[in-house]
Motif scaffolding. Sequence first.
Motif, PDB file in Angstrom:
ATOM      1  N   ARG A   1      55.307  82.342  47.543  1.00 54.11           N
ATOM      2  CA  ARG A   1      54.296  82.468  48.325  1.00 54.11           C
ATOM      3  C   ARG A   1      53.939  81.099  49.013  1.00 54.11           C
ATOM      4  O   ARG A   1      53.175  81.090  49.911  1.00 54.11           O
ATOM      5  N   ASN A   2      54.483  80.041  48.450  1.00 53.64           N
ATOM      6  CA  ASN A   2      53.857  78.508  48.881  1.00 53.64           C
ATOM      7  C   ASN A   2      54.695  77.470  48.124  1.00 53.64           C
ATOM      8  O   ASN A   2      55.166  76.346  47.600  1.00 53.64           O
ATOM      9  N   PRO A   3      55.686  78.339  49.836  1.00 56.85           N
ATOM     10  CA  PRO A   3      57.073  76.520  49.590  1.00 56.85           C
ATOM     11  C   PRO A   3      56.959  75.302  49.941  1.00 56.85           C
ATOM     12  O   PRO A   3      55.899  75.474  50.385  1.00 56.85           O
ATOM     13  N   VAL A   4      57.842  75.418  48.814  1.00 53.89           N
ATOM     14  CA  VAL A   4      58.397  73.505  49.211  1.00 53.89           C
ATOM     15  C   VAL A   4      58.749  73.155  51.197  1.00 53.89           C
ATOM     16  O   VAL A   4      59.903  73.642  51.222  1.00 53.89           O
ATOM     17  N   SER A   5      58.110  72.283  51.502  1.00 51.07           N
ATOM     18  CA  SER A   5      58.226  71.534  52.440  1.00 51.07           C
ATOM     19  C   SER A   5      60.134  70.734  52.346  1.00 51.07           C
ATOM     20  O   SER A   5      60.330  70.961  51.442  1.00 51.07           O
TER      21      SER A   5
ATOM     22  N   SER B   1      57.998  61.029  42.273  1.00 50.11           N
ATOM     23  CA  SER B   1      57.343  62.461  41.823  1.00 50.11           C
ATOM     24  C   SER B   1      55.712  61.464  42.036  1.00 50.11           C
ATOM     25  O   SER B   1      55.289  63.174  42.163  1.00 50.11           O
ATOM     26  N   ASN B   2      55.439  60.849  41.650  1.00 44.91           N
ATOM     27  CA  ASN B   2      53.623  60.956  41.739  1.00 44.91           C
ATOM     28  C   ASN B   2      53.004  61.007  43.115  1.00 44.91           C
ATOM     29  O   ASN B   2      51.925  61.772  42.773  1.00 44.91           O
ATOM     30  N   PHE B   3      53.112  61.290  44.139  1.00 45.66           N
ATOM     31  CA  PHE B   3      52.875  61.606  45.384  1.00 45.66           C
ATOM     32  C   PHE B   3      53.261  63.228  45.921  1.00 45.66           C
ATOM     33  O   PHE B   3      52.603  63.653  47.034  1.00 45.66           O
ATOM     34  N   LEU B   4      54.476  63.790  44.693  1.00 45.70           N
ATOM     35  CA  LEU B   4      54.662  64.895  44.970  1.00 45.70           C
ATOM     36  C   LEU B   4      53.743  65.824  44.523  1.00 45.70           C
ATOM     37  O   LEU B   4      53.739  67.281  44.692  1.00 45.70           O
ATOM     38  N   VAL B   5      53.937  65.235  42.973  1.00 48.38           N
ATOM     39  CA  VAL B   5      53.457  66.580  41.850  1.00 48.38           C
ATOM     40  C   VAL B   5      52.499  67.239  42.644  1.00 48.38           C
ATOM     41  O   VAL B   5      52.152  68.498  42.313  1.00 48.38           O
ATOM     42  N   ASP B   6      51.322  66.244  43.025  1.00 47.72           N
ATOM     43  CA  ASP B   6      49.690  67.250  43.885  1.00 47.72           C
ATOM     44  C   ASP B   6      49.825  68.440  44.780  1.00 47.72           C
ATOM     45  O   ASP B   6      49.628  69.911  44.611  1.00 47.72           O
ATOM     46  N   ARG B   7      51.664  68.178  45.520  1.00 48.33           N
ATOM     47  CA  ARG B   7      51.893  69.138  46.508  1.00 48.33           C
ATOM     48  C   ARG B   7      52.707  70.339  45.504  1.00 48.33           C
ATOM     49  O   ARG B   7      52.553  71.531  45.855  1.00 48.33           O
ATOM     50  N   VAL B   8      53.681  69.897  44.684  1.00 49.24           N
ATOM     51  CA  VAL B   8      54.376  70.706  44.507  1.00 49.24           C
ATOM     52  C   VAL B   8      54.562  71.595  42.738  1.00 49.24           C
ATOM     53  O   VAL B   8      55.117  72.375  43.104  1.00 49.24           O
ATOM     54  N   GLY B   9      53.080  70.706  41.920  1.00 41.74           N
ATOM     55  CA  GLY B   9      53.120  70.979  40.732  1.00 41.74           C
ATOM     56  C   GLY B   9      54.261  70.532  39.773  1.00 41.74           C
ATOM     57  O   GLY B   9      55.520  70.687  40.021  1.00 41.74           O
ATOM     58  N   SER B  10      53.381  70.177  38.893  1.00 46.05           N
ATOM     59  CA  SER B  10      54.593  69.871  37.744  1.00 46.05           C
ATOM     60  C   SER B  10      55.558  70.243  36.666  1.00 46.05           C
ATOM     61  O   SER B  10      56.934  69.530  36.986  1.00 46.05           O
ATOM     62  N   VAL B  11      54.848  71.920  37.003  1.00 46.06           N
ATOM     63  CA  VAL B  11      56.213  72.329  36.550  1.00 46.06           C
ATOM     64  C   VAL B  11      57.067  72.360  37.082  1.00 46.06           C
ATOM     65  O   VAL B  11      58.461  72.753  37.428  1.00 46.06           O
ATOM     66  N   ARG B  12      57.189  73.072  38.685  1.00 44.76           N
ATOM     67  CA  ARG B  12      57.724  73.590  39.754  1.00 44.76           C
ATOM     68  C   ARG B  12      58.228  71.778  39.912  1.00 44.76           C
ATOM     69  O   ARG B  12      60.607  71.945  39.635  1.00 44.76           O
ATOM     70  N   LEU B  13      58.206  70.599  40.038  1.00 40.09           N
ATOM     71  CA  LEU B  13      59.040  69.201  40.264  1.00 40.09           C
ATOM     72  C   LEU B  13      60.214  68.980  38.905  1.00 40.09           C
ATOM     73  O   LEU B  13      61.157  69.131  39.700  1.00 40.09           O
ATOM     74  N   THR B  14      59.629  69.157  38.095  1.00 43.58           N
ATOM     75  CA  THR B  14      60.362  69.144  37.015  1.00 43.58           C
ATOM     76  C   THR B  14      62.308  70.086  36.977  1.00 43.58           C
ATOM     77  O   THR B  14      62.815  69.498  36.102  1.00 43.58           O
ATOM     78  N   THR B  15      61.302  71.445  37.344  1.00 37.66           N
ATOM     79  CA  THR B  15      62.569  72.154  36.986  1.00 37.66           C
ATOM     80  C   THR B  15      63.603  72.018  38.390  1.00 37.66           C
ATOM     81  O   THR B  15      64.814  72.367  37.528  1.00 37.66           O
TER      82      THR B  15
END
Length: 288
Positions: free
Chosen positions: A54-58, A169-183
């Motif tokens: 529902r909240n896709p990554v660009s 990852s510092n500027f990505l984590v707010d847009r993507v989410g920490s759990v999704r970014l790690t996964t």
Amino acid sequence: MAATGVILFSSKAVLVKLAYQFQIDELALLLLRMTFALPFYLGVWIYNRKQWHRNPVSKTDLLYILGIGFVGYYLASYLDFKGLVLISASLERLILFIYPTLVLLLSALLLKKPITLKQVSAILVTYLGLFVIFWDSNGITDAPKADLITGSLLIFGCAFTYALYLVGSNFLVDRVGSVRLTTYSLIVSCVAVCIHYSLTEQISLFSYPWQVYVLGFCMALFATVIPSFLIVESIRTLGASNVSIIGSLGPISTITLSIIFLNESLTGLQTMGALIIIMGVAIVSRTK
């Protein structure tokens, strides 16, 4: 959660050194770690896939994730495992522990974030600690001096690439989410390790003693999956700066585990150097 995550993460180097006693090379062991960890992260993806859909990554962010996953979880891990062939787990952890100073320097260079005089002093203190340890290099490793230098440079490369991952990852984590970014990052790294292994290795992954697979599974579950989510949750609760201070437990934990399980030791001067490094990193990690 932060302390438990830090201590579990710090056990990784000891597990790697124990596995090397069974004549497995660094790439095969890294692949075992990633292969055992992958199902857990795929489970996280399956559990969250509807919400993430529902909240896709660009497309741009996906490219960034591919880049930091390759650098932070594949390249950094490969350099780390390769360096551990040559140097002790205690020294590996102490060199790796300087990554916050590299994050600070890279942030100033790439993101134009100013460095305070206090932070510069802390960085100098940290590298003074490394100098003290290498000044008294006897007992760090039984390997020749050349192997000590090569192994240390590989671990420094690991710290540098991990710092690049954190800055990226510092500027990505707010847009993507920490759990999704790690996964997503770990899935990318697992694919990269599989490609590397298939192109270079001729030995079957199923030809090692059973102890190697037990150690690989423990490395994946207890030194990768569980601490990664404990650290993410503790950062959400305490804040990154407080978790960084608790991270000072890492080298102490690794050194203690290395003494117990690997019969490693530090001289009095090396212990002093270790304490100087921990103090310097703690100062760098603190906020106002």
